[in-house]
Design an enzyme around this catalytic site. Sequence first.
Site, PDB file in Angstrom:
ATOM      1  N   ASN A   9      18.026  32.750 -52.700  1.00  0.00           N
ATOM      2  CA  ASN A   9      18.487  32.047 -51.624  1.00  0.00           C
ATOM      3  C   ASN A   9      19.003  30.882 -51.785  1.00  0.00           C
ATOM      4  O   ASN A   9      18.227  29.829 -52.212  1.00  0.00           O
ATOM      5  CB  ASN A   9      17.122  31.937 -50.791  1.00  0.00           C
ATOM      6  CG  ASN A   9      17.411  31.123 -49.540  1.00  0.00           C
ATOM      7  OD1 ASN A   9      18.606  30.539 -48.935  1.00  0.00           O
ATOM      8  ND2 ASN A   9      16.248  30.708 -48.681  1.00  0.00           N
ATOM      9  N   LYS A  11      20.191  28.445 -50.196  1.00  0.00           N
ATOM     10  CA  LYS A  11      20.122  27.626 -49.353  1.00  0.00           C
ATOM     11  C   LYS A  11      21.231  26.646 -49.344  1.00  0.00           C
ATOM     12  O   LYS A  11      22.235  27.177 -49.217  1.00  0.00           O
ATOM     13  CB  LYS A  11      18.827  26.536 -49.659  1.00  0.00           C
ATOM     14  CG  LYS A  11      17.419  27.566 -49.888  1.00  0.00           C
ATOM     15  CD  LYS A  11      16.279  26.661 -49.777  1.00  0.00           C
ATOM     16  CE  LYS A  11      15.093  27.438 -50.074  1.00  0.00           C
ATOM     17  NZ  LYS A  11      13.925  26.760 -49.961  1.00  0.00           N
ATOM     18  N   HIS A  96      13.225  32.502 -42.046  1.00  0.00           N
ATOM     19  CA  HIS A  96      12.710  31.705 -43.109  1.00  0.00           C
ATOM     20  C   HIS A  96      12.021  30.342 -42.517  1.00  0.00           C
ATOM     21  O   HIS A  96      12.463  29.940 -41.429  1.00  0.00           O
ATOM     22  CB  HIS A  96      14.054  31.079 -43.958  1.00  0.00           C
ATOM     23  CG  HIS A  96      13.581  30.464 -45.301  1.00  0.00           C
ATOM     24  ND1 HIS A  96      13.122  28.919 -45.136  1.00  0.00           N
ATOM     25  CD2 HIS A  96      13.624  30.912 -46.515  1.00  0.00           C
ATOM     26  CE1 HIS A  96      12.782  28.864 -46.555  1.00  0.00           C
ATOM     27  NE2 HIS A  96      12.942  29.741 -47.508  1.00  0.00           N
ATOM     28  N   GLU A  98      12.045  27.501 -43.206  1.00  0.00           N
ATOM     29  CA  GLU A  98      12.874  26.081 -42.599  1.00  0.00           C
ATOM     30  C   GLU A  98      13.666  26.504 -41.498  1.00  0.00           C
ATOM     31  O   GLU A  98      13.691  25.401 -40.713  1.00  0.00           O
ATOM     32  CB  GLU A  98      14.098  25.862 -43.946  1.00  0.00           C
ATOM     33  CG  GLU A  98      13.153  25.389 -45.329  1.00  0.00           C
ATOM     34  CD  GLU A  98      13.951  25.748 -46.520  1.00  0.00           C
ATOM     35  OE1 GLU A  98      14.839  26.161 -46.605  1.00  0.00           O
ATOM     36  OE2 GLU A  98      13.022  25.815 -47.478  1.00  0.00           O
ATOM     37  N   GLU A 168       6.187  34.055 -47.767  1.00  0.00           N
ATOM     38  CA  GLU A 168       6.582  32.937 -48.521  1.00  0.00           C
ATOM     39  C   GLU A 168       5.610  31.852 -47.983  1.00  0.00           C
ATOM     40  O   GLU A 168       5.791  31.311 -46.799  1.00  0.00           O
ATOM     41  CB  GLU A 168       7.905  32.632 -48.154  1.00  0.00           C
ATOM     42  CG  GLU A 168       9.108  33.346 -48.784  1.00  0.00           C
ATOM     43  CD  GLU A 168      10.302  32.516 -48.787  1.00  0.00           C
ATOM     44  OE1 GLU A 168      10.904  32.356 -50.109  1.00  0.00           O
ATOM     45  OE2 GLU A 168      10.736  32.206 -47.753  1.00  0.00           O
ATOM     46  N   GLY A 174       9.377  25.249 -52.593  1.00  0.00           N
ATOM     47  CA  GLY A 174      10.094  24.034 -53.202  1.00  0.00           C
ATOM     48  C   GLY A 174       9.161  22.903 -53.592  1.00  0.00           C
ATOM     49  O   GLY A 174       9.331  21.757 -53.744  1.00  0.00           O
ATOM     50  N   SER A 213       8.349  28.725 -55.292  1.00  0.00           N
ATOM     51  CA  SER A 213       8.288  28.207 -56.639  1.00  0.00           C
ATOM     52  C   SER A 213       8.365  29.500 -57.602  1.00  0.00           C
ATOM     53  O   SER A 213       7.511  29.248 -58.421  1.00  0.00           O
ATOM     54  CB  SER A 213       7.189  27.275 -56.579  1.00  0.00           C
ATOM     55  OG  SER A 213       7.385  26.126 -55.919  1.00  0.00           O
TER      56      SER A 213
HETATM   57  P1  PGA Z   1      11.556  28.236 -53.954  1.00  0.00           P
HETATM   58  O1  PGA Z   1      12.237  28.632 -52.352  1.00  0.00           O
HETATM   59  O2  PGA Z   1      11.615  29.111 -54.871  1.00  0.00           O
HETATM   60  O3  PGA Z   1      12.538  26.797 -54.096  1.00  0.00           O
HETATM   61  O4  PGA Z   1      10.118  27.755 -53.631  1.00  0.00           O
HETATM   62  C1  PGA Z   1      11.898  29.737 -52.038  1.00  0.00           C
HETATM   63  C2  PGA Z   1      12.377  30.266 -50.641  1.00  0.00           C
HETATM   64  O5  PGA Z   1      12.329  29.151 -49.791  1.00  0.00           O
HETATM   65  O6  PGA Z   1      13.075  31.015 -50.369  1.00  0.00           O
END
Ligand code: PGA
Length: 250
Positions: A9, A11, A96, A98, A168, A174, A213
């Site tokens: 992803n 983003k 997601h 976010e 997640e 992140g 992460s």
């Molecule tokens: P990250 O994000 O690996 O940077 O923690 C994962 C995601 O949001 O899909």
Amino acid sequence: MRKKIVAGNWKMNTTYPEGETLAGAIAGKTNEVPGDVLLIAAPPFTHLCCLTGALREAGVKVAAQNCAAEAKGAYTGEVSAPMLASIGVEYCIIGHSERREYYGETGDVLRKKVRQALDAGLRPIFCIGEVLAEREAGRHFDVVRTQLEEVIIPLPTSDFEKIIIAYEPVWAIGTGKTATAGQAQEIHAFIRRVLAGKFGDSAGNTAILYGGSCKPSNAAELFAQPDVDGGLIGGASLVADDFIAIANAF
Ligand code: PGA
């Protein structure tokens, strides 16, 4: 046998030239990845039309990071699932954390988006997961159950079989904090039990990805868990070598 999947992803990262370089670097390394691992990349919308051909040729399936809740019409700024399907996109990340947090996407909206994706022939990668306060209060099982009940459980089995789930934990996205392999396995097994309660044996074929992460140094331990079928990778998917190393961690 369930599929092993590593999905990147991206983003809101990379300008188009940067994205082209990243896609090229990934495409140049797919021959290092075992054939039974499905690679998916989710670049930003602006890159999809130009990058989809090269990625697909290299065996990397392409996902969008979102789609509209409607098929077409006066929805300024939105991108519909049929538009995505028309350029060779095959998957779509939906729900997601976010999107849920910053754009107020609720179960009602996400149910429409999943319907749109399925009707356009896209396979949804449906994201669920709890925030830190919910985990600390021991509510994480209830939270993911509710997220599934709002959107996935009402689907007919024939639609459910097209769904990929990404668990997640929001506190791990992140942040550099990863769920332990034991925490991941515990909740992935719970998710599969909830799905099996409605869909029976089909739940045994559903890929449930871990996200948050995930990186080359922790992927192998996570992917070794019986109910962890791969990863949805954010930050580490922006570095081709890391993304490929994660895909080699099964
Ligand atoms: P990250 O994000 O690996 O940077 O923690 C994962 C995601 O949001 O899909």
